[in-house]
Scaffold this motif. Structure first.
Motif, PDB file in Angstrom:
ATOM      1  N   ALA A  47     -16.771 -36.762 -55.193  1.00 34.01           N
ATOM      2  CA  ALA A  47     -16.542 -35.578 -56.134  1.00 34.01           C
ATOM      3  C   ALA A  47     -17.756 -35.579 -57.075  1.00 34.01           C
ATOM      4  O   ALA A  47     -18.007 -36.312 -57.748  1.00 34.01           O
ATOM      5  CB  ALA A  47     -15.448 -36.257 -57.056  1.00 34.01           C
ATOM      6  N   CYS A  48     -18.374 -34.410 -56.965  1.00 31.61           N
ATOM      7  CA  CYS A  48     -19.618 -34.320 -57.928  1.00 31.61           C
ATOM      8  C   CYS A  48     -19.248 -33.217 -58.899  1.00 31.61           C
ATOM      9  O   CYS A  48     -18.398 -32.484 -58.787  1.00 31.61           O
ATOM     10  CB  CYS A  48     -20.531 -33.773 -57.062  1.00 31.61           C
ATOM     11  N   PRO A  70     -19.651 -30.384 -61.314  1.00 30.19           N
ATOM     12  CA  PRO A  70     -20.086 -29.068 -60.769  1.00 30.19           C
ATOM     13  C   PRO A  70     -21.162 -28.382 -61.853  1.00 30.19           C
ATOM     14  O   PRO A  70     -21.821 -27.082 -61.445  1.00 30.19           O
ATOM     15  CB  PRO A  70     -18.992 -28.117 -60.951  1.00 30.19           C
ATOM     16  N   ILE A 122     -14.256 -37.575 -64.415  1.00 27.81           N
ATOM     17  CA  ILE A 122     -14.251 -36.507 -63.587  1.00 27.81           C
ATOM     18  C   ILE A 122     -12.898 -36.276 -63.093  1.00 27.81           C
ATOM     19  O   ILE A 122     -12.518 -34.959 -62.654  1.00 27.81           O
ATOM     20  CB  ILE A 122     -15.178 -36.805 -62.247  1.00 27.81           C
ATOM     21  N   SER A 176     -11.150 -32.516 -62.884  1.00 26.37           N
ATOM     22  CA  SER A 176     -10.512 -32.169 -61.709  1.00 26.37           C
ATOM     23  C   SER A 176      -9.348 -31.575 -61.856  1.00 26.37           C
ATOM     24  O   SER A 176      -8.759 -30.822 -61.479  1.00 26.37           O
ATOM     25  CB  SER A 176     -10.519 -32.983 -60.409  1.00 26.37           C
ATOM     26  N   ASP A 215     -11.178 -27.940 -62.946  1.00 27.86           N
ATOM     27  CA  ASP A 215     -11.713 -27.389 -61.416  1.00 27.86           C
ATOM     28  C   ASP A 215     -10.948 -28.141 -60.461  1.00 27.86           C
ATOM     29  O   ASP A 215     -11.469 -29.246 -60.162  1.00 27.86           O
ATOM     30  CB  ASP A 215     -13.127 -27.702 -61.419  1.00 27.86           C
ATOM     31  N   THR A 228     -11.051 -27.853 -57.220  1.00 22.96           N
ATOM     32  CA  THR A 228     -11.530 -27.685 -56.367  1.00 22.96           C
ATOM     33  C   THR A 228     -12.086 -29.200 -56.082  1.00 22.96           C
ATOM     34  O   THR A 228     -12.500 -29.514 -54.848  1.00 22.96           O
ATOM     35  CB  THR A 228     -12.583 -26.524 -55.933  1.00 22.96           C
ATOM     36  N   ILE A 229     -12.494 -29.724 -57.162  1.00 22.90           N
ATOM     37  CA  ILE A 229     -13.093 -31.194 -56.946  1.00 22.90           C
ATOM     38  C   ILE A 229     -12.127 -31.996 -56.605  1.00 22.90           C
ATOM     39  O   ILE A 229     -10.973 -32.336 -56.962  1.00 22.90           O
ATOM     40  CB  ILE A 229     -13.600 -31.655 -58.469  1.00 22.90           C
TER      41      ILE A 229
END
Length: 116
Positions: free
Chosen positions: A38-39, A41, A102, A106, A110, A112-113
């Protein structure tokens, strides 16, 4: 300010990114294997907590001391500890800890992470 990082949640950080204010410098203290899952964004400075030392961090951020920093990890614990350490060692003037890390980003900003 004392030797404690300020807290910031994912909603507030997202609002900061969308404001007219200068964006903070993001520091991600997770390990390489976590970034592969999981980066974050946006552009960030990767300082894995396993490599953190005063000398290592100074080489990465010494020219940026007067900037505003937001530090993140998976859930907000390692990043909080890093932020406190950075303040105590006079490496930064202002630092915020991303609550829930993160994982919170998420969940709330976001989806999508991947979560892990």
């Amino acid at each position: 300010m004392g030797n404690y990082p300020k807290t910031l949640n994912a909603f507030d950080l997202n609002e900061w990114f969308n404001s007219e204010d200068e964006n903070p410098i993001i520091i991600d203290v997770r390990e390489d294997s976590e970034l592969e899952i999981a980066c974050f964004p946006r552009e960030f400075l990767h300082l894995p907590i396993s490599k953190v030392s005063a000398e290592y961090v100074k080489t990465k951020i010494s020219d940026l001391k007067d900037k505003k920093f937001v530090v993140l990890c998976h859930a907000g614990i390692r990043s909080y500890n890093f932020g406190q350490w950075a303040l105590e060692n006079n490496l930064v003037n202002e630092i915020w800890n991303l609550e829930e890390g993160i994982d919170g980003w998420s969940q709330y900003i976001d989806q999508t992470i991947p979560r892990y």
